[in-house]
Design a protein around this motif. Structure first.
Motif, PDB file in Angstrom:
ATOM      1  N   ASP A  39       0.844  -1.193   0.000  1.00  0.00           N
ATOM      2  CA  ASP A  39       0.000   0.000   0.000  1.00  0.00           C
ATOM      3  C   ASP A  39       0.882   1.247   0.000  1.00  0.00           C
ATOM      4  O   ASP A  39       2.100   1.169  -0.143  1.00  0.00           O
ATOM      5  CB  ASP A  39      -0.963  -0.001   1.200  1.00  0.00           C
ATOM      6  CG  ASP A  39      -0.230   0.025   2.545  1.00  0.00           C
ATOM      7  OD1 ASP A  39       0.989   0.306   2.571  1.00  0.00           O
ATOM      8  OD2 ASP A  39      -0.867  -0.235   3.575  1.00  0.00           O
ATOM      9  N   TYR A  45       1.987  -5.440   5.514  1.00  0.00           N
ATOM     10  CA  TYR A  45       0.589  -5.809   5.734  1.00  0.00           C
ATOM     11  C   TYR A  45      -0.320  -4.703   5.222  1.00  0.00           C
ATOM     12  O   TYR A  45      -0.013  -3.517   5.382  1.00  0.00           O
ATOM     13  CB  TYR A  45       0.357  -6.066   7.224  1.00  0.00           C
ATOM     14  CG  TYR A  45       1.345  -7.050   7.790  1.00  0.00           C
ATOM     15  CD1 TYR A  45       1.142  -8.413   7.656  1.00  0.00           C
ATOM     16  CD2 TYR A  45       2.515  -6.614   8.412  1.00  0.00           C
ATOM     17  CE1 TYR A  45       2.067  -9.324   8.149  1.00  0.00           C
ATOM     18  CE2 TYR A  45       3.445  -7.519   8.911  1.00  0.00           C
ATOM     19  CZ  TYR A  45       3.212  -8.872   8.776  1.00  0.00           C
ATOM     20  OH  TYR A  45       4.136  -9.766   9.255  1.00  0.00           O
ATOM     21  N   VAL A  46      -1.438  -5.077   4.624  1.00  0.00           N
ATOM     22  CA  VAL A  46      -2.301  -4.085   3.987  1.00  0.00           C
ATOM     23  C   VAL A  46      -3.746  -4.263   4.433  1.00  0.00           C
ATOM     24  O   VAL A  46      -4.163  -5.353   4.837  1.00  0.00           O
ATOM     25  CB  VAL A  46      -2.211  -4.168   2.443  1.00  0.00           C
ATOM     26  CG1 VAL A  46      -0.791  -3.920   1.973  1.00  0.00           C
ATOM     27  CG2 VAL A  46      -2.709  -5.502   1.918  1.00  0.00           C
ATOM     28  N   ALA A  47      -4.510  -3.166   4.337  1.00  0.00           N
ATOM     29  CA  ALA A  47      -5.935  -3.191   4.657  1.00  0.00           C
ATOM     30  C   ALA A  47      -6.724  -3.815   3.507  1.00  0.00           C
ATOM     31  O   ALA A  47      -6.219  -3.972   2.385  1.00  0.00           O
ATOM     32  CB  ALA A  47      -6.422  -1.769   4.930  1.00  0.00           C
ATOM     33  N   ASP A 210      -5.389   0.051  12.105  1.00  0.00           N
ATOM     34  CA  ASP A 210      -5.712   0.171  10.685  1.00  0.00           C
ATOM     35  C   ASP A 210      -5.500  -1.125   9.914  1.00  0.00           C
ATOM     36  O   ASP A 210      -6.102  -1.330   8.860  1.00  0.00           O
ATOM     37  CB  ASP A 210      -4.872   1.284  10.044  1.00  0.00           C
ATOM     38  CG  ASP A 210      -5.363   2.675  10.435  1.00  0.00           C
ATOM     39  OD1 ASP A 210      -6.547   2.789  10.795  1.00  0.00           O
ATOM     40  OD2 ASP A 210      -4.570   3.627  10.371  1.00  0.00           O
ATOM     41  N   ILE A 211      -4.619  -1.994  10.405  1.00  0.00           N
ATOM     42  CA  ILE A 211      -4.279  -3.219   9.701  1.00  0.00           C
ATOM     43  C   ILE A 211      -4.616  -4.405  10.604  1.00  0.00           C
ATOM     44  O   ILE A 211      -4.150  -4.472  11.744  1.00  0.00           O
ATOM     45  CB  ILE A 211      -2.776  -3.265   9.339  1.00  0.00           C
ATOM     46  CG1 ILE A 211      -2.380  -2.032   8.524  1.00  0.00           C
ATOM     47  CG2 ILE A 211      -2.446  -4.543   8.584  1.00  0.00           C
ATOM     48  CD1 ILE A 211      -3.030  -1.940   7.174  1.00  0.00           C
ATOM     49  N   ASN A 214      -2.110  -6.356  13.129  1.00  0.00           N
ATOM     50  CA  ASN A 214      -0.913  -5.535  13.321  1.00  0.00           C
ATOM     51  C   ASN A 214      -1.320  -4.191  13.913  1.00  0.00           C
ATOM     52  O   ASN A 214      -1.960  -3.380  13.237  1.00  0.00           O
ATOM     53  CB  ASN A 214      -0.195  -5.319  11.988  1.00  0.00           C
ATOM     54  CG  ASN A 214       0.308  -6.623  11.401  1.00  0.00           C
ATOM     55  OD1 ASN A 214       1.399  -7.073  11.722  1.00  0.00           O
ATOM     56  ND2 ASN A 214      -0.490  -7.252  10.558  1.00  0.00           N
ATOM     57  N   GLN A 218      -1.699   4.030  10.332  1.00  0.00           N
ATOM     58  CA  GLN A 218      -1.338   4.439   8.971  1.00  0.00           C
ATOM     59  C   GLN A 218      -1.206   5.961   8.965  1.00  0.00           C
ATOM     60  O   GLN A 218      -2.187   6.678   9.130  1.00  0.00           O
ATOM     61  CB  GLN A 218      -2.382   3.960   7.963  1.00  0.00           C
ATOM     62  CG  GLN A 218      -2.319   2.456   7.743  1.00  0.00           C
ATOM     63  CD  GLN A 218      -3.078   2.023   6.507  1.00  0.00           C
ATOM     64  OE1 GLN A 218      -4.146   2.528   6.197  1.00  0.00           O
ATOM     65  NE2 GLN A 218      -2.542   1.051   5.791  1.00  0.00           N
ATOM     66  N   CYS A 475       4.523  -5.442  14.508  1.00  0.00           N
ATOM     67  CA  CYS A 475       4.372  -6.436  13.445  1.00  0.00           C
ATOM     68  C   CYS A 475       5.126  -7.715  13.789  1.00  0.00           C
ATOM     69  O   CYS A 475       6.251  -7.672  14.299  1.00  0.00           O
ATOM     70  CB  CYS A 475       4.873  -5.875  12.122  1.00  0.00           C
ATOM     71  SG  CYS A 475       3.962  -4.415  11.572  1.00  0.00           S
TER      72      CYS A 475
END
Length: 545
Positions: A39, A45-47, A210-211, A214, A218, A475
């Motif tokens: 992202d 790690y991404v949403a 946000d994730i 994790n 953000q 993380c």
């Protein structure tokens, strides 16, 4: 409790989505387009709304990317995912073994001279674009920044996350954010731009939501020479931590980043390995490059953070022991499934009363599923656990005082000679790392082979690193330290790593044994040589059968 992963693409949906993306590509005057997994913050790690690679291809692994051209759409994955990718993608996509084959190798074979490949400048780092541009130039292929074309055809894309930030207390971090800002500021009048969510969480002693799995915020940060910080995040997210941050931290809306960067005097320092190209393009003045200043200090845990990690592992280990006892009593009856077992395991962790979240989606592979290194059970793949099966269980928890990650492999019934042999070799490798004493200055690439020697002696190996760094209520994968052939960062006291050799027999079973370890000082050698060793944080029994 367990939530089935609703894959954003199935093999049946892939062809139509690929066709729509190619139509958008042609309309934009492009011969190809890159679809990374990352992202705009460049974290691992991404949403949900940033799962573009999964939406397009169906591949849900934590690393990889796609390159879509008119005649071929390559999905690049490393050794952990080469079985998984074939199960998840439609035949309109072509798996590419990466990094054996790089994008710079592959594109010239697929595109003619004069080809133009589009990319979203928020989703690629400065280093990535510079390296790829230089490698493609001799072949007459150029890169062009463009709007994100996946977003133009993904009509029901989830909204961006907006979880409020929370304070991580000094009792758990061992240092105030004022102290961190003071010791990391530049002495040359310049400012740092920091984009990695876990770096920002560590620097400001905050956490976020946000994730999934994790606890990171953000956001983007500018750290000025005098220790002041500009923080770019939604006001609704930052309001709960405003008093904690104090007057030295000025909060801005995310869309003000460009204006503040253009008004910043003196050189601006970026980490080309993590700074998005879009942020670099906003800087009007002099640019200096260096490593994100939070990376190494974050990796070397404070006394308070190590104490927290030990406490978290004792708590988590007790939950794991309860789970393993339950599993040993229940599994021989043949009534369990993978999902039921994952749900039960999370229940034991939640019963501690301290679990904030699991630290990643549990990897529980029964039988042949265990050979898929990062297998993730869904309602479509949920398998029965029956006698005669090897079961690989890789899981972890997020607690306010620490992050855990543990793998145990168990057998339902009586294992055969091959199972015992392979398991013993993996265990010998794990013990080899655990007992290792080594000179200061060595990196993970120098130690990785120790875990593999027992397997190599039998002509066997595994296609992943032996270990990764782990954060402190951050993380579960944290750089720059690691135990792998690619890890060049010298190990230092306070660094927490995983120790997880394995063996995988495609179509049959998988074995992995993982503890977390912390790097500590060892007694000097007889000639005064500075030595290091590892302390084990994880205390959970192994399957001695």
């Amino acid at each position: 409790m367990f939530q089935s992963f609703d894959a954003t693409s199935t093999p049946g949906q892939g062809p139509a989505r690929l066709t729509a993306l190619r139509a958008a590509m042609r309309s934009a005057g492009l011969d190809g387009v890159l679809v990374p997994r990352t992202d705009r913050y460049q974290g691992e790690y991404v949403a949900a709304g940033d799962e573009r690679l999964a939406w397009l291809t169906g591949f849900t692994g934590s690393a990889g990317f796609a390159a879509v051209l008119d005649g071929v759409a390559g999905v690049f994955v490393d050794g952990r995912y080469r079985l998984q990718v074939r199960d998840q993608i439609a035949d309109v996509f072509t798996p590419v073994a990466w990094p054996d084959t790089t994008l710079a190798d592959w594109l010239p074979q697929q595109l003619p001279q004069g080809g133009v490949v589009g990319f979203d400048s928020w989703l690629h780092t400065v280093k990535e674009i510079a390296d790829l541009t230089a490698a493609l130039a001799p072949h007459g292929i150029t890169l062009r920044a463009s709007a994100n074309l996946v977003d133009t055809v993904w009509t029901d894309r989830p909204a961006p996350p907006a979880a409020p930030f929370v304070v991580q207390s000094e009792a758990l971090t061992g240092e105030t954010h004022a102290s961190k800002r003071d010791r990391l500021r530049r002495d040359d009048g310049g400012a740092w731009v920091i984009t990695l969510p876990d770096s920002i969480a560590w620097l400001l002693n905050i956490r976020g939501g946000d994730i999934a799995r994790n606890p990171v915020p953000q956001a983007t940060v500018i750290l000025h020479q005098d220790g002041r910080v500009d923080l770019f995040a939604a006001p609704t997210q930052t309001e709960p931590v405003a008093a904690h941050l104090g007057s030295d931290v000025t909060i801005h809306a995310p869309d003000q980043l460009g204006a503040v960067l253009r008004a910043t005097t003196g050189p601006v320092c970026i980490d080309p390995a993590s700074c998005p190209q879009a942020v670099r393009d906003m800087i009007a003045g002099d640019v200096v490059t260096g490593q994100d200043p939070c990376i190494l200090p974050k990796a070397c845990k404070t006394t308070a953070e190590i104490a927290g990690a030990r406490a978290a592992h004792i708590r988590d280990g007790a939950a794991m022991v309860q789970f393993l006892a339950w599993f040993a009593a229940t599994a021989p009856g043949g009534t369990l499934t993978e999902i039921a077992t994952v749900t039960a395991l999370e229940g034991f962790r939640r019963a501690t009363g301290a679990l904030r979240d699991i630290s990643f989606d549990t990897i529980l592979g029964a039988g042949a599923h265990g050979a898929i290194v990062h297998y993730r059970v869904t309602t479509d793949t949920d398998a029965a656990i029956t006698p005669g099966m090897m079961v690989l269980i890789d899981s972890g928890g997020q607690y306010a005082d620490g992050t855990t990650d543990i793998t145990r492999t168990v057998f339902v019934g009586a294992p055969g000679d091959e199972h015992r042999d392979r398991y013993t070799r993996v265990l010998q490798g794990m013990i080899g790392i655990s007992r290792l004493q080594f000179p200061r200055g060595l990196a993970g690439q120098h130690l990785d082979a120790v875990a593999r020697v027992p397997l190599w002696a039998a002509g066997l190996d595994y296609d992943h690193g032996t270990g990764h760094g782990v954060g402190s209520y951050l993380c579960v994968h944290e750089g720059p330290q690691g135990l792998s052939r690619r890890s060049t960062t010298p190990l230092e006291p306070g660094m927490i790593l995983s120790n997880e050799p394995g063996y995988y027999k495609a179509g049959a079973y998988g074995i992995r044994i993982e503890n977390l370890i912390v790097t500590v000082a060892a007694p000097d050698g007889p000639d005064g040589r500075d030595m290091l060793r590892f302390d084990t944080l994880t205390y959970v029994p192994l399957d001695r059968a």
